[in-house]
Design an enzyme around this catalytic site. Structure first.
Site, short mmCIF file in Angstrom:
data_model
loop_
_atom_site.label_atom_id
_atom_site.label_comp_id
_atom_site.label_asym_id
_atom_site.label_seq_id
_atom_site.Cartn_x
_atom_site.Cartn_y
_atom_site.Cartn_z
N GLY A 303 0.74 -1.38 0.14
CA GLY A 303 -0.04 -0.19 0.23
C GLY A 303 0.93 1.17 0.00
CB SER A 304 0.08 4.56 1.52
OG SER A 304 -1.09 4.66 0.92
#
Length: 593
Positions: A303-304
């Protein structure tokens, strides 16, 4: 008269002497020939059988066993040691010859102390009445062995052995691993360095006479002592990380979790923990999946936490600089029929804003500004799609596709950590690379010494200037967006990540919460990655479930390693200013004198 005597002698002359003589002579010659033939056959054609029989009666080999080496942490604290135990075994032939099975009370006492059924125990002896060796119980304590010895059951004997003991228990179970009943490494470091830890037993071969006395020493082989293995792990940090992780997994009702702590300058792994764990000293009824070292085997879409790689790739290529402004309006776009969006329209954003706001639109525009090959190469150069070099069994290389055709939407999702999967250990190496000025190092589970330099290979993959810019941006992410990750007295940088769990061909409804960070920002020393897998309830974001664990683990590790604070505010700043004033005044007074 003489004629009469001659006739009498002829009358009594034996007529059967000749054939009897020859029969007896033939029998003697036949027997003698048979003996000669048999002797020749035994001594010339097949002498090995008698030699073997003779050796079985007179030749003996005494073994000098060596205990398995110890596994210790970087400070010398023991993580795995061998302790003396004894094994109970039976000689069924002696048992039957002495009618020892009639000692029913003794056998019942033996069964009770071993927690076995007496009928099952005796049947093991009756099943092979002519055998000379049958195990009764392996690796019993000295106290139990002494009790068995006092029972004095004919044919029941004891033999000295060693048993592996793990003082750290479940805290370091996944990393250290364990051995089987024969002291063979099965999991973890015990398996990887099994040959080094085992050594070689010594032997002494001699011949004895009929009274058991040694009459000739034939061969002596010295034992090769085992070596101890010193890990890079700091057991104090390991225990702290496990405590915090176990508490978080329980509090958020998560399926599992992992924490990795690394030294960014040496590539040493200072802590690697997983929850749930197991007790390596008593593995009975433990589910097999609990033995898995999730920090190296399980991979997730990061993810981020992957967005810093997109930013630094754009800086390295030169499509942007630290002052570039990216217009993300209107907050969404369509690529190939699919939508990329932010929670809201952030408008114009700097590179720092893109990381602080975790803008998917921002990283997408950065990724599409780069040549496809260049962008993908940066992922491979950062170590995704390959193992980290620890040599641990079962380490996964994650998933990073190496294919020719990539659509714009695939590049976009890759820019914010989808379409790629990494282990917690791979993420720890990536953040260590950023903290180390762009130098990627091979991670090692052994303490960094001149002897294990081969484990510490390094290469520069990012420029020092650009990595420093990203480090400063990560500090702003923590200060402006993730207060739960702040560490009192230290400047900290990091990035949260929240990703759906990928399933076959789609995504499920479960989340993975991540936080990866470094400290202290002034001179980074440590990298910490926290993964909370499938948290339940309303709190599942990385900033909610993983960031607090990061903060506590990082704070404790910095204190344990005596790393000086680099963030001064309030009373601390006043105190330091006062000290500096006093030092300056002393210097001026000295100069005046």
């Amino acid at each position: 008269m003489s004629k009469k005597m001659t006739k009498r002698n002829e009358k009594y002359k034996p007529t059967t002497v000749a054939w009897r003589f020859y029969v007896v002579l033939g029998v003697i010659l036949f027997v003698y020939s048979g003996l000669v033939a048999r002797s020749a056959y035994i001594q010339i054609i097949e002498p090995d059988m008698l030699k073997q029989q003779g050796d079985m009666r007179s030749l003996r080999t005494a073994a000098k066993t060596v205990q398995r080496g110890s596994i210790v942490d970087r400070n010398g604290d023991e993580l795995a040691v061998s302790v003396p135990v004894e094994t109970i075994w039976a000689d069924p032939k002696i048992v039957m010859q002495n009618k020892a099975l009639d000692m029913k009370e003794h056998w019942q006492a033996l069964a009770d102390v071993l927690d076995q059924d007496v009928n099952t125990l005796t049947s093991r002896v009756l099943r092979h009445p002519t055998k000379r060796f049958v195990y009764i119980e392996r690796q019993v304590s000295p106290a139990m062995a002494n009790y068995v010895r006092q029972l004095k059951i004919p044919g029941i004997h004891l033999r000295k052995e060693s048993k592996r003991f793990y003082p750290a228990g479940e805290i370091s179970a996944h990393l250290v691993g364990f051995t089987n009943v024969d002291d063979k490494g099965i999991e973890g470091v015990e398996r990887v360095y099994d040959q080094l830890l085992t050594g070689t037993d010594g032997t002494r071969q001699y011949r004895k006479d009929a009274k058991g006395r040694k009459i000739e020493i034939l061969k002596v082989e010295d034992a090769t002592p085992p070596k101890n293995v010193q890990l890079s792990i700091d057991q104090r940090i390991q225990a702290l990380a496990y405590k915090e992780l176990k508490g978080a997994v329980k509090a958020f009702k998560a399926t599992s979790g992992s924490v990795v702590v690394t030294n960014v300058h040496t590539g040493e792994i200072l802590a690697m923990v997983n929850s749930p764990s197991y007790n390596p000293n008593n593995r009975r009824n433990t589910a097999i999946h609990r033995f898995r070292n999730r920090a190296i085997t399980d991979f997730y879409e990061p993810g981020s936490t992957m967005k810093p790689l997109t930013v630094i790739s754009a800086l390295e290529f030169g499509s942007v600089d630290k002052d570039t402004i990216i217009n993300t309006s209107p907050g969404y776009m369509r690529l190939g029929g699919r939508r990329v969006s932010d929670p809201r329209n952030y408008g114009e954003q700097s590179l720092t804003d893109i990381l602080v706001n975790s803008s998917n639109m921002g990283t997408t525009k950065l990724a599409l500004s780069l040549p496809k090959e260049y962008f993908l190469d940066k992922y491979f150069e950062a170590g995704f799609g390959e193992d980290t070099g620890t040599g641990l069994m079962g380490e996964s290389s994650g998933i990073m596709h190496d294919r020719q055709r990539w659509s714009q939407i695939e590049l976009a999702t890759l820019s914010y950590g989808m379409g790629v999967a990494a282990t917690p250990l791979q993420m720890a190496r990536f953040y260590s690379t950023i903290a180390n000025g762009g130098i990627k190092r091979t991670l090692t589970i052994l303490k960094a010494t001149p002897e294990n330099e081969q484990f510490n290979k390094s290469e520069r993959i990012f420029s020092e200037e650009n990595t420093q810019e990203v480090v400063n941006m990560l500090e702003q992410v923590v200060n402006q967006h993730v207060e739960a990750a702040i560490v009192d007295g230290y400047r900290v940088g990091g990035k949260t990540g929240t990703a759906f769990k990928a399933m076959a061909g789609s995504y499920g409804n479960d989340y993975v919460g991540l936080f990866a960070g470094i400290a202290p920002i002034t001179k980074p020393e440590l990298s910490v990655v926290v993964v909370i897998n499938e948290p339940s309830g309303d709190m599942y974001h990385g900033g909610e479930v993983a960031a607090p664990v990061f903060s506590r683990v990082m704070k404790g590790a910095l204190h344990l390693l005596n790393i000086a604070p680099d963030k001064l505010d309030g009373a601390n700043a006043v105190k330091v200013s006062h000290v500096k004033t006093k030092l300056v005044k002393k210097v001026e007074d000295k100069d005046n004198v």
